[in-house]
Design a protein around this motif. Sequence first.
Motif, PDB file in Angstrom:
ATOM      1  N   SER A 162      52.195  37.501  45.396  1.00 38.64           N
ATOM      2  CA  SER A 162      52.326  38.797  45.626  1.00 38.64           C
ATOM      3  C   SER A 162      52.638  38.850  46.827  1.00 38.64           C
ATOM      4  N   GLN A 218      53.462  44.218  41.490  1.00 40.65           N
ATOM      5  CA  GLN A 218      52.375  43.795  40.508  1.00 40.65           C
ATOM      6  C   GLN A 218      51.534  45.040  39.904  1.00 40.65           C
ATOM      7  N   ASP A 252      57.185  40.838  39.910  1.00 43.22           N
ATOM      8  CA  ASP A 252      55.834  40.401  40.141  1.00 43.22           C
ATOM      9  C   ASP A 252      55.147  40.544  38.811  1.00 43.22           C
TER      10      ASP A 252
END
Lengths: 263, 413
Positions: free
Chosen positions: A51, A93, A172
């Motif tokens: 990430s 994410q 992500d």
Amino acid sequence: MAENESSREPILKLRGVSKQFGAVQALEDIELDVFAGEVVALVGDNGAGKSTLVKILAGVHQPTSGSIQFMNRPVALDSPGKALEMGIATVFQDLSLCENLDVVANLFLGHELSPWRLDEVQMEVRAWTLLRELAARIPSVREPVASLSGGQRQTVAIARSLLLDPRIIMLDEPTAALGVAQTAEVLNLIERVRDRGLGVILISHNMEDVRAVADRIVVLRLGRNNGIFTPESSNAELVAAITGATENSVSRRQARKLEPTGA
Amino acid sequence: MNEPQAALDRSDSRVRHDEGIGGAVRGFIDRVRSGDLGVLPVILGLILIATVFWSLNPVFLAPNNLANLLFDAAAVGCISLGVVCVLMLGEIDLSVGSMSGLASAILGVIWVKAGLPPALAILVALASGAFMGFVYATLLNRFGMPSFVSTLAGLLAMLGLQLYLLGSTGSINLPYSSALVRFGQIHVMPAWFSYMTAILPGALILLLGLDRMRRRRAVQLSNPGGLSVLLAKAAILTAVLLVAVYYLNQGRGIPWMFGLFVLLVVLMDYALTRTQWGRAMFAVGGNREAARRSGINVSRIRISAFMLCSSLAALGGILAASRLASSSQQAGTGDVNLNAIAAAVIGGTSLFGGRGSAWSALLGILVIQSISNGLTLLNLSSSLRYMITGAVLAIAVIVDSLARQSRASHGRA
Ligand SMILES: Nc1ncnc2c1ncn2[C@@H]1O[C@H](COP(=O)(O)OP(=O)(O)OP(=O)(O)O)[C@@H](O)[C@H]1O
Ligand SMILES: [Mg+2]
């Protein structure tokens, strides 16, 4: 290991990228190439730095050192706006949606149609069209995002990344919360996007999904490059690269399963 | 409403689609129950306040008293409109009172003491407001200085500057015959003009609504509510406004100053709900990091909000000075500061950022001004006024927090 496409230049080229958060060396000396029309899977254990790498490319974090080339030009991705403008779109994410705004407002955030007199009708039509392409099951685009389920939010975030016709799209863990049909749809979408000539960076912990769409699999381990694989590589090889050992909990578990129990 | 084919937004069978007036009412009730109260509590509060004061002293609802109330509401209302902007970002400006006092001092000094044209004095006062807002935003952007600290410092500094400017005399009288003072004390709209403005909002709602329906139909989107709801809205609004205007015209009429305030509210509402800037304001207030990642320049949005807030506070100070025909050391002190902030919150703008509306400044200031006006009519001292306004503010914040919790549990953050 991986075949080298020396004939073409990558659209995105990272060399020696490092990132330090205080005492934590999140990334060290990362190399990464992404070609047009290619899906690169980025895999690694929790905290491997995936990430962080994506956020550097999205302009959210600044690298401590290293160089980034985009379309054969060295670039400084010093703000998210700049990355978006260049054509680097990201599904984060944590999704990064504004819960107090509705789906349409979130999709077009920062890039609304006719800034001085918002064209809500056109935006709503674009929103529905995009969401249909993703086989999204979203009851209403005029409800605040807070009222959507986790998977619906993920679909909204994915739809948003497609809105600006990017050159590279980074996802992500885009399918972490998705249902069976929606996951298949996102994988299809990734293939469609690739066939249109975009570069795709996909982060996922699901090796099945990764194998299904990736052209190359880049492994990160503890913030460093730890090998590049193809979808044909064996599972043991991949797991070894991700965990850093051939003898590990995953292989032991698999071995236990193969043995007849109680024998 | 019969659609020629399944509308683009009507594919999910799980969603109840509310049609017509009945549907609109049902949707409204649903929203209220889930904690999306909108302006409902304020309207109910206003009606309650009016009933109580009217029963204690019928003069409260006399047309001339209401005209006075509107004259008094405009200045602090303007300040409150600016406060809405910073609250929207989840920030605060505690120095709006001082800013308004400083602006009125600047007005007096440049116009009366120095004998320069009043237009210049107004410009300088507004510019000093814009400058202060820029300073607060820069302190926040560069040094991460929380706005309640920087504006608290600004409060003291500007109060000092105000006292310094006014010097030993303490107050400057503004000429009674000047246009500015007459604007603040006497000028009301001609009757025909007030009736026209009363019809305008309904007509606009109808025309814009019809245009929107036509465009939605053209691209196969459904029109929830449809024509009936649109007509009902426009008719009710026009009727209410016409009655109000007729009633006020039985007395002195509608102050121009209040008209200016409402115009600013309408402009702010447009900017907040219909422009890219307004979207960015809501986004930054709702989730700053997400807004930044969408390419919004958060620093610039903050600068715009704080500059607007301080400039509107300065404008409020000018209006207050014209209302009182003086620039005094008392201008902007006392309860001005807290009334302006309380009005925004009472009107329904959340202290937590990301929720609110320009109209909350108008509704909130009407509540506060009604209380203050009613208690004055009853010859009650300001001690009681402070206590009651404080209680109303506390109730408003409690309603805001409860509604927020309820929204969270109903998925409407
Ligand atoms: N903003 C931050 N401040 C400090 N440390 C951070 C920050 N973001 C990430 N880190 C650290 O950097 C390391 C890499 O984190 P990162 O989020 O990139 O992992 P990841 O590979 O995405 O893991 P996961 O699979 O769990 O999502 C972690 O050790 C984390 O603690
Ligand atoms: Mg991660």
